[in-house]
Design a protein around this motif. Structure first.
Motif, PDB file in Angstrom:
ATOM      1  N   VAL A 149       0.835  -1.142   0.046  1.00 29.04           N
ATOM      2  CA  VAL A 149      -0.014   0.207   0.207  1.00 29.04           C
ATOM      3  C   VAL A 149       0.832   1.125  -0.203  1.00 29.04           C
ATOM      4  CG1 VAL A 149      -1.385   1.164   1.382  1.00 29.04           C
ATOM      5  CG2 VAL A 149      -1.843  -1.065   1.244  1.00 29.04           C
ATOM      6  N   ALA A 150       2.262   1.125   0.699  1.00 32.19           N
ATOM      7  CA  ALA A 150       2.525   2.555   0.840  1.00 32.19           C
ATOM      8  C   ALA A 150       3.615   2.939  -0.818  1.00 32.19           C
ATOM      9  CB  ALA A 150       4.339   2.027   2.163  1.00 32.19           C
ATOM     10  N   LEU A 151       3.698   1.460  -1.593  1.00 32.47           N
ATOM     11  CA  LEU A 151       4.042   1.420  -2.475  1.00 32.47           C
ATOM     12  C   LEU A 151       3.363   1.885  -3.360  1.00 32.47           C
ATOM     13  CD1 LEU A 151       6.881   1.403  -4.185  1.00 32.47           C
ATOM     14  CD2 LEU A 151       5.731  -1.744  -4.327  1.00 32.47           C
ATOM     15  N   ALA A 152       2.396   1.744  -3.447  1.00 34.32           N
ATOM     16  CA  ALA A 152       1.237   1.925  -4.411  1.00 34.32           C
ATOM     17  C   ALA A 152       0.759   3.588  -4.033  1.00 34.32           C
ATOM     18  CB  ALA A 152      -0.173   1.778  -4.206  1.00 34.32           C
ATOM     19  N   LEU A 153       1.034   4.074  -2.526  1.00 35.34           N
ATOM     20  CA  LEU A 153       0.647   5.086  -2.058  1.00 35.34           C
ATOM     21  C   LEU A 153       1.719   5.979  -2.516  1.00 35.34           C
ATOM     22  CD1 LEU A 153      -1.082   7.540  -0.765  1.00 35.34           C
ATOM     23  CD2 LEU A 153      -0.018   7.193   1.049  1.00 35.34           C
ATOM     24  N   VAL A 154       2.997   5.862  -2.504  1.00 35.48           N
ATOM     25  CA  VAL A 154       3.875   6.416  -3.079  1.00 35.48           C
ATOM     26  C   VAL A 154       3.771   7.244  -4.984  1.00 35.48           C
ATOM     27  CG1 VAL A 154       6.839   6.755  -3.809  1.00 35.48           C
ATOM     28  CG2 VAL A 154       6.128   6.258  -1.302  1.00 35.48           C
ATOM     29  N   VAL A 155       3.494   6.007  -5.603  1.00 36.79           N
ATOM     30  CA  VAL A 155       3.768   6.055  -6.391  1.00 36.79           C
ATOM     31  C   VAL A 155       2.540   6.978  -7.188  1.00 36.79           C
ATOM     32  CG1 VAL A 155       2.811   4.360  -9.032  1.00 36.79           C
ATOM     33  CG2 VAL A 155       4.340   2.774  -7.541  1.00 36.79           C
ATOM     34  N   MET A 156       1.892   6.422  -6.990  1.00 32.73           N
ATOM     35  CA  MET A 156       0.326   7.498  -7.308  1.00 32.73           C
ATOM     36  C   MET A 156       0.643   9.259  -6.677  1.00 32.73           C
ATOM     37  SD  MET A 156      -3.415   5.760  -6.470  1.00 32.73           S
ATOM     38  CE  MET A 156      -2.724   5.702  -4.363  1.00 32.73           C
ATOM     39  N   LEU A 157       1.779   9.250  -5.715  1.00 32.45           N
ATOM     40  CA  LEU A 157       2.116  10.681  -5.801  1.00 32.45           C
ATOM     41  C   LEU A 157       3.254  10.913  -6.802  1.00 32.45           C
ATOM     42  CD1 LEU A 157       2.140  11.041  -1.940  1.00 32.45           C
ATOM     43  CD2 LEU A 157       0.652  12.113  -3.383  1.00 32.45           C
ATOM     44  N   GLY A 158       3.813  10.317  -6.853  1.00 35.39           N
ATOM     45  CA  GLY A 158       5.072  10.476  -8.396  1.00 35.39           C
ATOM     46  C   GLY A 158       5.557  11.622  -7.696  1.00 35.39           C
ATOM     47  N   PRO A 159       6.206  11.655  -6.199  1.00 40.86           N
ATOM     48  CA  PRO A 159       7.504  12.410  -6.277  1.00 40.86           C
ATOM     49  C   PRO A 159       8.690  12.571  -7.662  1.00 40.86           C
ATOM     50  CG  PRO A 159       8.243  10.491  -5.386  1.00 40.86           C
ATOM     51  CD  PRO A 159       6.519   9.842  -5.970  1.00 40.86           C
ATOM     52  N   ALA A 160       9.263  13.398  -7.795  1.00 45.55           N
ATOM     53  CA  ALA A 160      10.007  13.908  -8.704  1.00 45.55           C
ATOM     54  C   ALA A 160      11.584  12.722  -8.354  1.00 45.55           C
ATOM     55  CB  ALA A 160      10.891  14.947  -8.345  1.00 45.55           C
ATOM     56  N   PRO A 161      11.292  12.670  -9.236  1.00 51.58           N
ATOM     57  CA  PRO A 161      12.768  10.813  -9.340  1.00 51.58           C
ATOM     58  C   PRO A 161      13.594  11.737  -8.796  1.00 51.58           C
ATOM     59  CG  PRO A 161      12.009  11.697 -12.057  1.00 51.58           C
ATOM     60  CD  PRO A 161      11.731  12.814 -11.236  1.00 51.58           C
ATOM     61  N   VAL A 162      14.862  10.901  -7.922  1.00 53.61           N
ATOM     62  CA  VAL A 162      16.418  11.295  -7.855  1.00 53.61           C
ATOM     63  C   VAL A 162      17.571  11.208  -8.710  1.00 53.61           C
ATOM     64  CG1 VAL A 162      17.978  10.012  -6.119  1.00 53.61           C
ATOM     65  CG2 VAL A 162      15.614  10.246  -5.166  1.00 53.61           C
ATOM     66  N   VAL A 163      17.959  12.418  -9.083  1.00 55.03           N
ATOM     67  CA  VAL A 163      18.940  12.830  -9.409  1.00 55.03           C
ATOM     68  C   VAL A 163      20.387  12.773  -8.855  1.00 55.03           C
ATOM     69  CG1 VAL A 163      19.659  13.861 -11.976  1.00 55.03           C
ATOM     70  CG2 VAL A 163      16.798  13.581 -11.284  1.00 55.03           C
ATOM     71  N   PRO A 164      21.095  12.079  -8.699  1.00 53.20           N
ATOM     72  CA  PRO A 164      21.948  12.688  -7.890  1.00 53.20           C
ATOM     73  C   PRO A 164      23.382  12.698  -8.910  1.00 53.20           C
ATOM     74  CG  PRO A 164      22.217  10.045  -7.950  1.00 53.20           C
ATOM     75  CD  PRO A 164      20.965  10.474  -9.343  1.00 53.20           C
ATOM     76  N   ARG A 165      24.427  13.566  -8.254  1.00 54.88           N
ATOM     77  CA  ARG A 165      25.062  14.132  -8.498  1.00 54.88           C
ATOM     78  C   ARG A 165      25.957  13.574  -9.430  1.00 54.88           C
ATOM     79  NH1 ARG A 165      27.972  18.042  -4.913  1.00 54.88           N
ATOM     80  NH2 ARG A 165      28.751  19.449  -6.220  1.00 54.88           N
ATOM     81  N   ALA A 166      27.040  14.238  -9.954  1.00 56.62           N
ATOM     82  CA  ALA A 166      28.421  13.202 -10.790  1.00 56.62           C
ATOM     83  C   ALA A 166      29.157  13.012  -9.188  1.00 56.62           C
ATOM     84  CB  ALA A 166      28.605  13.999 -11.714  1.00 56.62           C
ATOM     85  N   LEU A 167      29.452  11.790  -9.282  1.00 63.78           N
ATOM     86  CA  LEU A 167      30.488  11.741  -7.817  1.00 63.78           C
ATOM     87  C   LEU A 167      31.606  11.466  -8.510  1.00 63.78           C
ATOM     88  CD1 LEU A 167      28.157  10.237  -5.188  1.00 63.78           C
ATOM     89  CD2 LEU A 167      29.000  12.280  -5.664  1.00 63.78           C
ATOM     90  N   GLY A 168      33.018  11.610  -9.883  1.00 59.20           N
ATOM     91  CA  GLY A 168      34.108  10.962 -10.213  1.00 59.20           C
ATOM     92  C   GLY A 168      34.254   9.862 -10.361  1.00 59.20           C
ATOM     93  N   GLU A 169      35.299   8.953 -10.568  1.00 57.47           N
ATOM     94  CA  GLU A 169      35.445   8.016 -11.056  1.00 57.47           C
ATOM     95  C   GLU A 169      35.507   6.835  -9.863  1.00 57.47           C
ATOM     96  OE1 GLU A 169      38.867   7.452 -13.809  1.00 57.47           O
ATOM     97  OE2 GLU A 169      37.958   7.685 -15.173  1.00 57.47           O
ATOM     98  N   LEU A 170      35.891   8.123  -8.389  1.00 61.68           N
ATOM     99  CA  LEU A 170      36.816   6.842  -7.434  1.00 61.68           C
ATOM    100  C   LEU A 170      35.937   6.397  -6.648  1.00 61.68           C
ATOM    101  CD1 LEU A 170      39.502   9.249  -5.698  1.00 61.68           C
ATOM    102  CD2 LEU A 170      39.406   6.491  -6.424  1.00 61.68           C
ATOM    103  N   VAL A 171      34.113   6.692  -7.063  1.00 61.56           N
ATOM    104  CA  VAL A 171      32.974   5.602  -5.837  1.00 61.56           C
ATOM    105  C   VAL A 171      33.026   4.726  -7.228  1.00 61.56           C
ATOM    106  CG1 VAL A 171      31.712   7.469  -5.563  1.00 61.56           C
ATOM    107  CG2 VAL A 171      30.862   6.960  -7.933  1.00 61.56           C
TER     108      VAL A 171
END
Lengths: 97, 93, 299, 83
Positions: C153-175
């Motif tokens: 149900v929580a998953l369905a709620l989050v899907v319906m609310l549709g928050p903006a997707p997570v766009v992480p910063r580029a962290l370079g090659e050392l990750v």
């Protein structure tokens, strides 16, 4: 033999705790973020490695060695990576306009 | 002074702290965090009352409840955070 | 060890107070994460390693990242407290009274309880030797089924609310070395926890949470699986856990005539099969709860 | 019993990073303090496991160690300008 191993384990663990306290002291006393990052990657990792080695000696079984070893490896890599990334983000922000 | 008494006091303290913040705070994120602390406090009281100091064991039934509670708590937290973002978030990230 | 308990709970209360009162968002979240560490230590001291494993995985891996994401989107703390000083004092008195009542109600209940002997007596028949797993997936499997429903149900709620997707910063090659070593090891740990859940502390929730933490690390490092098709697949996987559990319950009903009563002799196989599918489903659900679903079309 | 004193000392070392978390000054300082507390918690768990001879605690320490980086990673990856 096992008493000597136990004693060695105690010494190693105590030494590791000393390192952990040194790390905490460094976090208090060092002047800025970049020097504090040294604490994260060096003193803390060394302390944990000594503690894990001591615990392996005290528990005295090879089966306990694997998780302890994995712990140390994981924390060392995580600490180094996070230290690098935090330093990178801070220096980028300082040099960028 | 036994172990379970210490954790009874701590659990009741966490619960009180969380209830106070829930009542007095306007910020959505802070309230969700207070809800987390509240759930942890209740779980602590529950586990402490299942703890048997004589044998050093804990009743498995409260343990299963606390485990279930933690997983439900994280899903509820995520849903509430999505709601809070939708209500109070800046429109462009 | 009583000194350990007292210092631990004092530190825990201090961390919780910091998390709930500091004006700086990052400080508040960092204090909350440290409180999570101390809570896992408390569960260990209360002889509940199963709960400690779940708390460690969720507290270290998922909750902190979730709060950081939302803090970034909602912005700094604005607005004062509700009401004035008198309202705060009244709330403090009420909360204090309620917590004192809670303490009074529970602290005196350390008499003989019926559950541990019951669980111990029936452990043989449950198919597993870890009592917590026996309670979760055999004696009280109905509760666990409903819990999986809450996750869905929580998953369905989050899907319906549709928050903006997570766009992480580029962290370079050392990750990359980090992701190549730490994430596979996390998956290994998850498999280990799942497998030993039948006999020792561990099980589907702990393994699923660790797996989700590893997946979050991949997503945050910018090398996680992205793309609409993979997200849809994860969504299906997340909802599949509930379907498998309900299907198993109905199949068991057909075989034995009892709801979620596993056939005698095969309890362990049923429990392991359900746990394995739950692990994947819980991991996919927790990961999607953080990253959000596919971007809404009208955005 | 010396084995029971060691986890206590390690817990004190873990809690010693809290002042830095409180004082800051920057957000990164606070996250570094939390990271350090995480390592301290791993050490405390290992010492508790050795003191009480319960190897399952090593698994809890292992879970903390495996996921130690996620919060810090989230902080770095989600802070600053979005890409």
């Amino acid at each position: 033999m096992s008493a000597a191993l136990f004693g060695l384990g105690l010494v190693l663990m105590s030494l590791g705790i000393v390192f952990l306290f040194v790390a905490a002291l460094g976090l208090w006393r060092l002047p800025d973020l970049l020097s504090r990052l040294h604490v994260l990657t060096k003193a803390d990792t060394a302390g944990l490695a000594l503690v894990a080695l001591g615990a392996a000696c005290v528990s005295g079984s090879l089966a306990a060695l694997l998780p302890l070893l994995l712990c140390v490896v994981l924390v060392a890599i995580s600490g180094a990576t996070i230290g690098h990334l935090v330093a990178r983000s801070v220096t980028r922000r300082e040099t960028a306009p | 002074m036994t172990t379970d008494l210490v954790y009874h006091v701590a659990g009741a303290g966490l619960t009180g702290l969380a209830l106070w913040r829930l009542a007095t705070c306007r910020d959505a994120l802070r309230r969700i965090m207070a809800l987390n602390v509240l759930a942890i406090g209740i779980a602590m009281v529950l586990l402490a009352s299942g703890f048997d100091a004589a044998t050093g064991r804990t009743d498995p039934v409260p343990q299963a409840f606390a485990l279930t509670g933690i997983v439900v708590l994280v899903s509820v937290t995520a849903a509430l955070l999505a709601l809070a973002e939708r209500i109070g978030g800046r429109s462009n990230d | 060890m009583i000194a350990f308990d007292i210092v631990l709970t004092l530190g825990l209360l201090a961390c919780a107070a910091m998390a709930l009162t500091l004006r700086d968002r990052t400080a508040s979240i960092a204090a909350f994460v440290v409180a999570g560490l101390l809570i896992a230590l408390s569960w260990v001291r209360l002889a509940a390693p199963d709960v400690a494993l779940a708390e460690a995985a969720i507290g270290a891996g998922v909750t902190g990242a979730l709060f950081l994401r939302s803090a970034r989107r909602i912005g700094p703390i604005t607005g004062g407290p509700v009401g004035g000083m008198s309202a705060s004092i009244a709330a403090a008195l009420g909360a204090g009274g309620l917590s004192a009542a809670l303490f009074w109600a529970f602290a005196g209940t350390s008499g003989p309880v019926p559950y541990p002997p019951l669980v111990a007596a029936n452990l043989e028949a449950s198919g597993v030797t870890n009592p917590v797993t026996a309670v979760l997936l055999n004696f009280r499997a109905w509760d666990t089924l409903l819990e999986i429903a809450v996750l869905a149900v929580a998953l369905a709620l989050v899907v319906m609310l549709g928050p903006a997707p997570v766009v992480p910063r580029a962290l370079g090659e050392l990750v990359l070395p980090f992701a190549r070593i730490v994430v596979p090891l996390a998956i290994l740990v998850a498999g280990h926890l799942l497998w030993q859940g039948a006999t020792a502390p561990g099980g589907a929730f702990q393994a699923g949470a660790v797996l989700a933490g590893g997946m979050l690390a991949l997503v945050l490092a910018g090398i996680g699986p992205a793309g609409e098709r993979i997200v849809r697949g994860a969504l299906l996987l997340g909802l599949a856990g509930l379907a498998v559990f309900v299907g198993a319950a109905l199949a068991a009903e057909g075989l034995t005539g009892r709801f979620l009563g596993y056939p005698a002799g095969a309890e362990k196989a049923w429990i392991i099969a359900i746990e394995a599918s739950l692990t994947l489903s819980i991991a996919a659900t927790l990961c999607l709860l953080f990253t959000g679903p596919v971007r809404r079309p009208h955005q | 019993m010396i084995l029971e004193v060691l986890p206590f000392l390690s817990l004190l070392a873990t809690l010693a990073s809290l002042p830095r978390l409180l004082l800051g000054p920057g957000a990164a300082d606070r996250i570094v303090a939390a990271q350090l507390a995480g390592t301290g918690a791993v050490a405390t768990l290992i010492l508790l496991g050795a003191a009480t001879a319960t190897p399952p605690l090593y698994d809890v320490a292992l879970v903390f160690a495996a996921l130690a980086a996620v919060t810090g990673l989230a902080f770095v990856a989600l802070s600053g300008r979005a890409r």
